[in-house]
Every structure is written in C-alpha cells, then in structure tokens.
Write a protein that holds these residues in place. Structure first.
Motif, mmCIF file in Angstrom:
data_model
loop_
_atom_site.group_PDB
_atom_site.id
_atom_site.type_symbol
_atom_site.label_atom_id
_atom_site.label_comp_id
_atom_site.label_asym_id
_atom_site.label_seq_id
_atom_site.Cartn_x
_atom_site.Cartn_y
_atom_site.Cartn_z
ATOM 1 N N ASN A 50 0.833 -1.209 0.000
ATOM 2 C CA ASN A 50 0.000 0.000 0.000
ATOM 3 C C ASN A 50 0.862 1.251 0.000
ATOM 4 O O ASN A 50 0.583 2.214 -0.715
ATOM 5 N N HIS A 51 1.915 1.235 0.807
ATOM 6 C CA HIS A 51 2.809 2.390 0.898
ATOM 7 C C HIS A 51 3.451 2.709 -0.454
ATOM 8 O O HIS A 51 3.559 3.872 -0.843
ATOM 9 N N HIS A 52 3.857 1.665 -1.188
ATOM 10 C CA HIS A 52 4.541 1.851 -2.467
ATOM 11 C C HIS A 52 3.605 1.757 -3.673
ATOM 12 O O HIS A 52 4.060 1.812 -4.815
ATOM 13 N N LEU A 53 2.300 1.631 -3.410
ATOM 14 C CA LEU A 53 1.292 1.521 -4.468
ATOM 15 C C LEU A 53 1.615 0.387 -5.440
ATOM 16 O O LEU A 53 1.578 0.536 -6.663
ATOM 17 N N LEU A 54 1.923 -0.781 -4.888
ATOM 18 C CA LEU A 54 2.269 -1.942 -5.702
ATOM 19 C C LEU A 54 1.016 -2.674 -6.160
ATOM 20 O O LEU A 54 0.007 -2.703 -5.447
ATOM 21 N N SER A 55 1.103 -3.289 -7.323
ATOM 22 C CA SER A 55 0.007 -4.120 -7.820
ATOM 23 C C SER A 55 -0.044 -5.417 -7.009
ATOM 24 O O SER A 55 0.904 -5.758 -6.294
ATOM 25 N N GLU A 56 -1.126 -6.161 -7.145
ATOM 26 C CA GLU A 56 -1.238 -7.451 -6.446
ATOM 27 C C GLU A 56 -0.119 -8.399 -6.874
ATOM 28 O O GLU A 56 0.415 -9.130 -6.053
ATOM 29 N N ARG A 57 0.210 -8.388 -8.153
ATOM 30 C CA ARG A 57 1.266 -9.278 -8.657
ATOM 31 C C ARG A 57 2.628 -8.886 -8.082
ATOM 32 O O ARG A 57 3.428 -9.747 -7.747
ATOM 33 N N GLN A 58 2.905 -7.605 -7.967
ATOM 34 C CA GLN A 58 4.152 -7.154 -7.356
ATOM 35 C C GLN A 58 4.211 -7.552 -5.882
ATOM 36 O O GLN A 58 5.255 -7.974 -5.392
ATOM 37 N N ARG A 59 3.096 -7.441 -5.194
ATOM 38 C CA ARG A 59 3.036 -7.836 -3.779
ATOM 39 C C ARG A 59 3.265 -9.337 -3.629
ATOM 40 O O ARG A 59 3.988 -9.773 -2.735
ATOM 41 N N MET A 60 2.644 -10.114 -4.509
ATOM 42 C CA MET A 60 2.829 -11.555 -4.470
ATOM 43 C C MET A 60 4.302 -11.905 -4.737
ATOM 44 O O MET A 60 4.866 -12.765 -4.067
ATOM 45 N N ALA A 61 4.902 -11.223 -5.689
ATOM 46 C CA ALA A 61 6.320 -11.466 -5.992
ATOM 47 C C ALA A 61 7.192 -11.186 -4.775
ATOM 48 O O ALA A 61 8.066 -11.987 -4.431
ATOM 49 N N LEU A 62 6.952 -10.064 -4.111
ATOM 50 C CA LEU A 62 7.733 -9.739 -2.916
ATOM 51 C C LEU A 62 7.571 -10.800 -1.839
ATOM 52 O O LEU A 62 8.552 -11.236 -1.230
ATOM 53 N N ALA A 63 6.341 -11.224 -1.613
ATOM 54 C CA ALA A 63 6.092 -12.242 -0.588
ATOM 55 C C ALA A 63 6.792 -13.552 -0.938
ATOM 56 O O ALA A 63 7.216 -14.292 -0.048
ATOM 57 N N ARG A 64 6.952 -13.855 -2.233
ATOM 58 C CA ARG A 64 7.594 -15.101 -2.664
ATOM 59 C C ARG A 64 9.119 -15.037 -2.603
ATOM 60 O O ARG A 64 9.766 -16.054 -2.403
ATOM 61 N N ILE A 65 9.701 -13.851 -2.782
ATOM 62 C CA ILE A 65 11.173 -13.787 -2.852
ATOM 63 C C ILE A 65 11.846 -13.321 -1.568
ATOM 64 O O ILE A 65 13.035 -13.523 -1.389
ATOM 65 N N VAL A 66 11.086 -12.716 -0.675
ATOM 66 C CA VAL A 66 11.662 -12.178 0.551
ATOM 67 C C VAL A 66 11.578 -13.222 1.662
ATOM 68 O O VAL A 66 10.586 -13.928 1.796
ATOM 69 N N SER A 67 12.638 -13.311 2.442
ATOM 70 C CA SER A 67 12.685 -14.232 3.586
ATOM 71 C C SER A 67 13.338 -13.531 4.761
ATOM 72 O O SER A 67 14.157 -12.628 4.580
ATOM 73 N N THR A 68 12.999 -13.976 5.945
ATOM 74 C CA THR A 68 13.676 -13.441 7.118
ATOM 75 C C THR A 68 15.128 -13.895 7.105
ATOM 76 O O THR A 68 15.479 -14.893 6.450
ATOM 77 N N ALA A 69 15.960 -13.191 7.833
ATOM 78 C CA ALA A 69 17.378 -13.555 7.919
ATOM 79 C C ALA A 69 17.538 -14.961 8.471
ATOM 80 O O ALA A 69 18.363 -15.751 7.977
ATOM 81 N N SER A 70 16.719 -15.314 9.452
ATOM 82 C CA SER A 70 16.830 -16.655 10.038
ATOM 83 C C SER A 70 16.418 -17.730 9.037
ATOM 84 O O SER A 70 17.005 -18.818 8.998
ATOM 85 N N ALA A 71 15.413 -17.466 8.196
ATOM 86 C CA ALA A 71 14.996 -18.441 7.182
ATOM 87 C C ALA A 71 16.091 -18.635 6.137
ATOM 88 O O ALA A 71 16.346 -19.763 5.700
ATOM 89 N N VAL A 72 16.748 -17.560 5.747
ATOM 90 C CA VAL A 72 17.854 -17.659 4.781
ATOM 91 C C VAL A 72 19.003 -18.458 5.390
ATOM 92 O O VAL A 72 19.574 -19.350 4.736
ATOM 93 N N GLN A 73 19.343 -18.172 6.646
ATOM 94 C CA GLN A 73 20.413 -18.921 7.324
ATOM 95 C C GLN A 73 20.055 -20.394 7.445
ATOM 96 O O GLN A 73 20.894 -21.265 7.230
ATOM 97 N N ASN A 74 18.805 -20.675 7.765
ATOM 98 C CA ASN A 74 18.339 -22.051 7.888
ATOM 99 C C ASN A 74 18.470 -22.788 6.547
ATOM 100 O O ASN A 74 18.919 -23.930 6.493
ATOM 101 N N ARG A 75 18.081 -22.115 5.455
ATOM 102 C CA ARG A 75 18.210 -22.695 4.119
ATOM 103 C C ARG A 75 19.670 -22.958 3.777
ATOM 104 O O ARG A 75 20.013 -23.989 3.215
#
Length: 184
Positions: A50-75
């Motif tokens: 909402n802050h960046h006025l992203l489309s639903e597809r852009q939001r979905m992409a962010l949710a799919r590619i972003v991970s917490t630091a602990s999740a990245v370390q775990n992977r």
C-alpha cells in the motif's frame, strides 16, 4: 497442442522492468525489516504494498522472494556441499518452473538464491506444449528409472503422459551423481 506461455502476464515487462526496480527493491528491504521483527508476511506485504502503491502481482512477488534472515540462514545450513547418492525432489513444481522459463515468462531470484515463478496454478495444472521439453531438460545428465509419486486429478494425466514416453527420453530424476528423483 496450443502454444501456452506458462506464467506470462503482459504487464510484467512494466511492473518488473527497470523503472519499477528501485521501488521494488525499497519495498523488499522494508518487507524484510518488518518480517525480521516478527510481522506476518501477509500483513507486512499489504502494508508495504500500500505504501509503495504496488500491484497485487508485485506484492505476491515480494512475498515469494523475501525471507527473514533466520529463514535464509536455515536454508543455507541445509544446502548440500556435494551431490548425494540419492535425492528426492518436488518434481511437479520443478517442471512448472521449467515450463515458465521455457515460456520466457517472469522468474525471480529470491533471497538465498531461490528461484521463484508467479504461475500460481493452485490445482489448475494442465499439460502444455512445453511440458515434455521441461521434463527432458530437468532430467539432463540424470540416469535411472521413471519414478513418480502416486497421482490424483491432473497429476494422473501428467504422470501417464510422462511415463508412457519411450525409454530414455524422460524421467523424473534431477541432478546428483547417483539415484535421484521423486519418491513413490
């Protein structure tokens, strides 16, 4: 068979192009910041989107590619340093991602090196003109038998079409140096 561009959306060239990159990178950093502090991915991506006025597809992409630091370390801890004798993979999702790549559709590199597509099939999978080529490319350099999981619905058709291929033309074994493939 009709030609299908798995995962293709015409607006992707604009929504994920060079002009959008700065905004998407800033949004990704903010999303990671919130997730690292315990915020739920869905709520945080809605807020940042909402802050960046992203489309639903852009939001979905962010949710799919972003991970917490602990999740990245775990992977990273789970990464294989050498090819095992036997490896079980999710062949179905691997094939979908390869179909997206062969279609020239959007693939994203996530945190920790994961490759994500936005095909979003969720139970609507059907074999397309690139399916057999995806299976063949996914199996390049692999030896062994055709081992696919038991299937239901459209997976049954997928399984039948792949398993009836002439011997040696398609298998569900990927990478590694010995026995690898999807488990029964």
């Amino acid at each position: 068979m009709e030609i299908v561009r798995r995962g293709y959306v015409p607006k992707d060239s604009v929504e994920f192009g060079a002009k959008a990159a700065e905004k998407l990178n800033a949004a990704a950093q903010e999303l990671v910041f919130l997730m690292d502090r315990g915020y739920d991915t869905k709520s945080a991506s809605t807020f940042v989107g909402n802050h960046h006025l992203l489309s639903e597809r852009q939001r979905m992409a962010l949710a799919r590619i972003v991970s917490t630091a602990s999740a990245v370390q775990n992977r990273k801890r789970k990464e294989l340093l050498q090819a095992p004798d036997y490896l079980v993979l999710d062949g179905f999702n691997t094939i979908i991602t390869l179909e997206v790549a062969l279609s020239g559709s959007l693939l994203l590199e996530g945190m920790g090196g994961t490759i994500r597509d936005l095909a979003g099939l969720r139970g609507s999978y059907r074999i397309v003109d690139k399916t057999i080529q995806a299976v063949q490319r996914g199996c390049t350099g692999c030896a062994g038998a055709n081992r696919l999981p038991g299937a239901v619905g459209c997976e049954a058709v997928w399984r039948h079409r792949i398993l009836r291929r002439p011997k040696g033309t398609a298998a569900t074994r990927f990478g590694g140096r010995g026995h690898c493939g999807t488990a029964n």
